[in-house]
Every structure is written in C-alpha cells, then in structure tokens.
Write a protein that holds these residues in place. Structure first.
Motif, PDB file in Angstrom:
ATOM      1  N   UNK A  79       0.755  -1.277  -0.077  1.00 55.73           N
ATOM      2  CA  UNK A  79      -0.062   0.127  -0.107  1.00 55.73           C
ATOM      3  C   UNK A  79       0.775   1.107  -0.041  1.00 55.73           C
ATOM      4  N   UNK A  80       1.798   1.112   0.576  1.00 49.53           N
ATOM      5  CA  UNK A  80       2.975   2.617   0.793  1.00 49.53           C
ATOM      6  C   UNK A  80       3.575   2.545  -0.379  1.00 49.53           C
ATOM      7  N   UNK A  81       3.846   1.470  -1.185  1.00 49.68           N
ATOM      8  CA  UNK A  81       4.633   1.629  -2.520  1.00 49.68           C
ATOM      9  C   UNK A  81       3.584   2.083  -3.663  1.00 49.68           C
ATOM     10  N   UNK A  82       2.287   1.520  -3.669  1.00 47.63           N
ATOM     11  CA  UNK A  82       1.287   2.113  -4.307  1.00 47.63           C
ATOM     12  C   UNK A  82       1.028   3.557  -4.372  1.00 47.63           C
ATOM     13  N   UNK A  83       1.087   4.064  -2.938  1.00 43.18           N
ATOM     14  CA  UNK A  83       0.664   5.352  -2.690  1.00 43.18           C
ATOM     15  C   UNK A  83       1.773   6.492  -3.067  1.00 43.18           C
ATOM     16  N   UNK A  84       3.207   5.810  -3.085  1.00 42.78           N
ATOM     17  CA  UNK A  84       4.501   6.716  -3.667  1.00 42.78           C
ATOM     18  C   UNK A  84       4.384   6.808  -4.954  1.00 42.78           C
ATOM     19  N   UNK A  85       3.841   5.423  -5.798  1.00 45.05           N
ATOM     20  CA  UNK A  85       3.849   5.433  -7.108  1.00 45.05           C
ATOM     21  C   UNK A  85       2.810   6.630  -7.502  1.00 45.05           C
TER      22      UNK A  85
END
Length: 182
Positions: A144-150
C-alpha cells in the motif's frame, strides 16, 4: 606371630582404616577386622578421583538455540545497534522494533531471548507490549505504501501541466537546435 599380627592390627586401627569388632558366631565370640565407617576419608584422593572422572566424561555438546531464542538474540542485538546478528530478523520484525517507544524497547529487552523471540513470532505475546505485525500484514502495508508513492510520483509528473509543457518546450528546442560542441 600373634604379637606381629596384633601390632599390625593396632597400627591399622590407629590410622583409622581398620577397626576390630567383636561378633558372636555360632555361640562363640569372634573378633573381626572391618573397615571403619567413622574413619576420616582422604579428601585429596576423593578430589583427584572426581577430577579424573570429570576428565573421562565426554564434553557436553552445545545445544543449538531454538528459532525463538535466535530471534530474541537477534532482536536484542538489533536494539543495541549490532547489525550482523540482526540479519536473522525479517523486515516486519525490524519495523516493529523501530516503531515501539524507547520504554517499550527497554521492557522488551528485559526478558529472556526465548520470550522475546516468541513475542516477535506471535507465539506468546507480552501483555505490556503492542502486537507485532505478521509478515503478511507487513507485506500488505508495504504494498500500500509503494502504491501510494507511485501514485504521488505519477501525479507530480503528469499533474502539473505547466511543468509538462515547459519540459516539452525545452525538448523541442533541443531537437530543433542541438547544442554545439565546444
């Protein structure tokens, strides 16, 4: 000859090794020579025998620590800043150790290594500390954190039309007039 045996018997009795005991056998009074139970034993000989017995025993094989103990030892090493042993911990455990407060870290480190490991593995939780994340929960949080950063990077790249138009203009200028070699 009786006198010689009597002298030997008296010498042994004086040393405390042999005692003459009167016993009744078949209605007759018989004197028997027995080792004295009250005679002082030789402590040096006993100590030497104990040392020889210990030397003759095989060395005990070290018991390998359990996985919970390994995790507990690695967690304490990680909390004290020793990185090489902390390699046994996964990312979820490291995140948990970084996320808890200093007081909670101290409370955790005051337990035995096996207790700390069982807590981090979720086998037996300590009541005074928050529950650690499972690896699956950590992976979903990281995803979820990586998706938000992307999404944020994509928004910054395409969201501001002025920046985009400026980059397009600069690229068009470079294509129209390539820079000269000096």
């Amino acid at each position: 000859m009786k006198a010689l045996f009597a002298a030997i018997a008296r010498a042994l009795a004086a040393m405390g090794r042999v005692t003459w005991v009167a016993t009744m056998e078949s209605g007759k009074l018989v004197w028997r020579a027995v080792r004295s139970a009250l005679a002082p034993h030789d402590p040096i000989a006993e100590a030497e025998a104990m040392v020889e017995a210990e030397a003759a025993e095989p060395a005990p094989t070290p018991v390998a620590p359990s996985p919970a103990e390994q995790w507990g030892q690695a967690a304490v090493a990680y909390l004290t800043g020793e990185e090489p042993e902390a390699a046994a911990l996964d990312d979820a455990a490291r995140f948990y150790l970084d996320a808890i407060s200093l007081d909670q870290q101290v409370a955790l480190s005051q337990n035995e290594a096996a207790v700390i490991g069982r807590h981090l593995l979720g086998e037996r939780l300590l009541p005074s500390l928050p529950r650690p994340m499972t690896p699956a929960e950590y992976r979903s949080m990281e995803a979820a954190r990586a998706a938000a950063a992307a999404a944020e990077a994509h928004r910054r790249l395409t969201g501001d039309e002025n920046k985009r138009s400026h980059f397009v203009a600069v690229l068009d200028e470079l294509i129209a007039e390539p820079p000269r070699a000096i």
